[in-house]
Scaffold this active site. Structure first.
Site, PDB file in Angstrom:
ATOM      1  N   SER A 419     -22.442  39.429  24.061  1.00  7.32           N
ATOM      2  CA  SER A 419     -22.665  39.891  25.428  1.00  7.32           C
ATOM      3  C   SER A 419     -23.976  39.323  25.965  1.00  7.32           C
ATOM      4  O   SER A 419     -24.570  38.425  25.381  1.00  7.32           O
ATOM      5  CB  SER A 419     -22.655  41.422  25.473  1.00  7.32           C
ATOM      6  OG  SER A 419     -22.617  41.875  26.807  1.00  7.32           O
ATOM      7  N   LYS A 422     -27.222  40.243  31.360  1.00  8.10           N
ATOM      8  CA  LYS A 422     -26.702  40.288  32.736  1.00  8.10           C
ATOM      9  C   LYS A 422     -25.636  41.363  32.912  1.00  8.10           C
ATOM     10  O   LYS A 422     -25.232  41.681  34.037  1.00  8.10           O
ATOM     11  CB  LYS A 422     -26.144  38.915  33.133  1.00  8.10           C
ATOM     12  CG  LYS A 422     -27.248  37.865  33.276  1.00  8.10           C
ATOM     13  CD  LYS A 422     -26.699  36.497  33.596  1.00  8.10           C
ATOM     14  CE  LYS A 422     -27.840  35.502  33.809  1.00  8.10           C
ATOM     15  NZ  LYS A 422     -28.703  35.329  32.633  1.00  8.10           N
TER      16      LYS A 422
END
Length: 627
Positions: A419, A422
């Protein structure tokens, strides 16, 4: 004449094909020395040399040469001879005394113990002296060649008078074709100041670098400290980059231990050196536990993060490594790299497939039965995804959903989602899709035997989405270097350290966690641009301009690594934290995912924001908030 002879011998010692010739020459020299020492010892001890035949001399030389060969006295390079070679000569000569005395006694009984003691010491002194003279002459030749090239050579300042500095100085003197003239050394050990290394004076400490550069007209600084902590190295670099000299460094101790490079490989100082981060600490036994003898799949395995995952996973002896990527060129590059490095030792399979294609991915899972999946496949470029939101949805959200569902179906052990920061309070569609992916794996983890986890980190230097490659290209083209806003800050890591922490986090995973990596201190992008220009040998806004262009669609001034409601839990590794899972309404989540899928399949870009805001409540467009 002597210099010409030294050049010939040096050429012979450098050429692997002429190694035998070098040994024969040295063998002949030692034979002559043995014979001469035999005769001289006889004369010194009052023996009548004229009454001795050649037979005992030949026997003595032959036995000594045999023992010198047995003790491998001719296997080392002349230029590298040292204490070990002297010790070998010493032992060989003394071991040769007994058989020599026994055989010579049969032909000439008048030689006594005094003869052998004096003679063996004379031989050792003679042989060692020849080697010392060779090394001394060779070094003088190197100095002469370096000094001859001085007018056209770069004047070099060496930082560090330790072992690494010694090796670099030797390398520069032994390779005058590099056209680098060492003129000064600095070291923070004040006891070394005033002394010299290979004839190069130690003129001060690192605090004196700026003064020495100006006074000695230095063109290039080489930082020669392998075992140095990151903060100290950054401080030295900060001092050096404020001079007009070009800046280079040797690899760090971890690069050397890892076998990637050796200490004499001088390289340009890179932007990574300015991060001031300590090396990532990895628990090797935990890595072995989760990867050794396991079938591991990496989606997006040809990308910057995916390919580094493959490199590091390969070190821990997986039973099979499966690389899945839709872009064949990247997949081919990492395939060939791993084949070159591991050859038949790594069971490698590279498959061209899209994570969007559920049927194809099902076939891959069914045929290869992976036990661990690292899901790195994703669209990552924020501005591009702003213009193609449905593509971001198809690839990031439903590509992840496909692979995650299949991981559950085939009961794999671990599923690790790569991941991004953001995903925290996203202001762009890319970040929103990654937050949705985190929600997917946390939702599946509740009912699955598979351990689903996510690892969240910021920008990685040198990755496909990083600003650094763009800045480098702009500098190569003469500028300007474009920065969107003077206050934009980002967290940065190097690709290898980010991936190392991903692997470490996966070893800690129990299921459902979002691991947050310690990204260090945020860095202003405009400072990054200035430093990169300086490290390239230019002056910001003099040689290369910096142009502020304005924030791009979906871009934040700063990034976060954690949402307010997540909190943080410590782990055994100080560089890894765990964010507390946020409650999700499972029924509503699935319903909204179905709606989102229909919107994406129908390419209804205008509806994406509405649905995504419903799925990800923290998703707010940048233009809707005051920054």
């Amino acid at each position: 004449m002597i210099i010409k002879l030294m050049k010939v011998l040096d050429d012979i010692s450098k050429d692997a094909d002429k190694c035998k010739m070098r040994q024969i020459i040295l063998l002949a020299i030692d034979g002559i020395l043995c014979a001469l020492s035999f005769v001289i010892t006889l004369a010194l001890l009052g023996f009548d040399v004229s009454r001795f035949s050649l037979i005992p001399i030949i026997i003595y030389v032959a036995i000594n040469e045999t023992f010198l060969l047995l003790f491998r006295c001719y296997d080392s390079l002349w230029k590298c001879g040292g204490e070990r070679e002297v010790a070998s000569i010493f032992v060989a000569c003394f071991c040769a005394v007994l058989p020599s005395a026994a055989i010579i006694a049969l032909t000439h009984s008048k030689l006594n113990l005094a003869f052998y003691v004096v003679n063996v010491l004379m031989i050792i002194v003679a042989m060692v002296s020849v080697r010392v003279v060779y090394r001394t002459m060779r070094r003088l030749l190197m100095y002469m060649q370096v000094n001859q090239n001085a007018p056209s050579s770069s004047r070099v300042l060496i930082v560090g008078a330790g072992k690494a500095g010694n090796m670099i100085l030797r390398e520069l003197f032994e390779n005058p074709e590099l056209k680098k003239l060492p003129v000064a050394v600095v070291d923070d050990d004040i006891h070394k100041i005033g002394k010299s290394v290979f004839g190069v004076p130690v003129l001060g400490t690192t605090e004196d670098i700026s003064t020495i550069v100006e006074r000695e007209n230095i063109d290039e600084i080489i930082i020669c400290i392998a075992n140095i902590n990151a903060k100290r190295k950054r401080k030295i670099i900060d001092i050096c980059k404020n001079t007009r000299a070009k800046l280079k460094t040797i690899p760090g101790i971890y690069e050397i231990i890892d076998g990637k490079v050796n200490v004499t490989k001088i390289r340009d100082v890179q932007i990574e050196d300015l991060l001031g981060r300590e090396p990532v600490k990895i628990n090797l036994s935990e890595m072995d536990d989760i990867i050794n003898d396991k079938i591991v799949m990496v989606t997006g395995g040809g990308g910057s993060i995916g390919s580094e995952l493959c490199r590091q996973i390969a070190k821990y002896n997986p039973r099979q490594l499966i690389i899945v990527d839709i872009y064949e060129n990247n997949a081919y590059d990492i395939q060939q790299e791993l084949i070159r490095h591991y050859q038949e030792k790594l069971n490698l399979k590279v498959l061209i497939a899209s994570v969007r294609d559920e049927d194809k991915m099902n076939t891959i899972f069914e045929n290869y039965r992976p036990e661990i999946v690292f899901h790195a496949a994703a669209h990552k470029h924020v501005p591009l995804m702003e213009d193609s939101p449905c593509e971001a949805i198809k690839n990031n959200v439903f590509g992840t959903l496909n692979v995650a569902k299949l991981s559950n179906k085939y009961k794999i052990e671990k599923f690790v989602l790569i991941s991004t920061d953001k995903a925290v309070n996203p202001t762009n569609i890319m970040g929103a899709t990654k937050r949705c992916c985190e929600m997917i794996i946390q939702s599946l983890n509740k009912t699955s035997k598979t351990e689903f986890v996510a690892v969240r980190f910021g920008n990685v230097l040198g990755s496909n989405g990083s600003v650094v490659p763009l800045f480098k290209k702009q500098i190569e083209e003469g500028g300007p270097v474009t920065v969107t806003h003077e206050e934009v800050t980002r967290f940065f890591m190097t690709i290898p350290e980010a991936v190392s922490l991903v692997l470490q986090a996966s070893a800690m995973a129990k299921g459902g966690e979002i691991f947050v990596l310690d990204m260090g201190e945020p860095v202003k992008i405009i400072d990054l641009a200035r430093n990169l220009i300086k490290l390239s040998g230019y002056e910001p806004n003099v040689d290369i301009n910096i142009k502020v262009t304005g924030l791009r669609p979906g871009e934040k001034l700063y990034e976060e690594v954690l949402m307010d409601e997540e909190g943080l839990t410590r782990t055994s590794n100080d560089q890894i934290r765990i964010g507390k899972p946020i409650k999700i309404d499972e029924v509503e989540f699935k319903r909204e995912l179905n709606i989102l899928k229909r919107v994406a399949e129908n390419n209804q870009d205008e509806k994406v924001d509405i649905i995504m805001k419903s799925i990800v409540p923290t998703y707010v467009r940048r233009e809707e908030v005051v920054v």
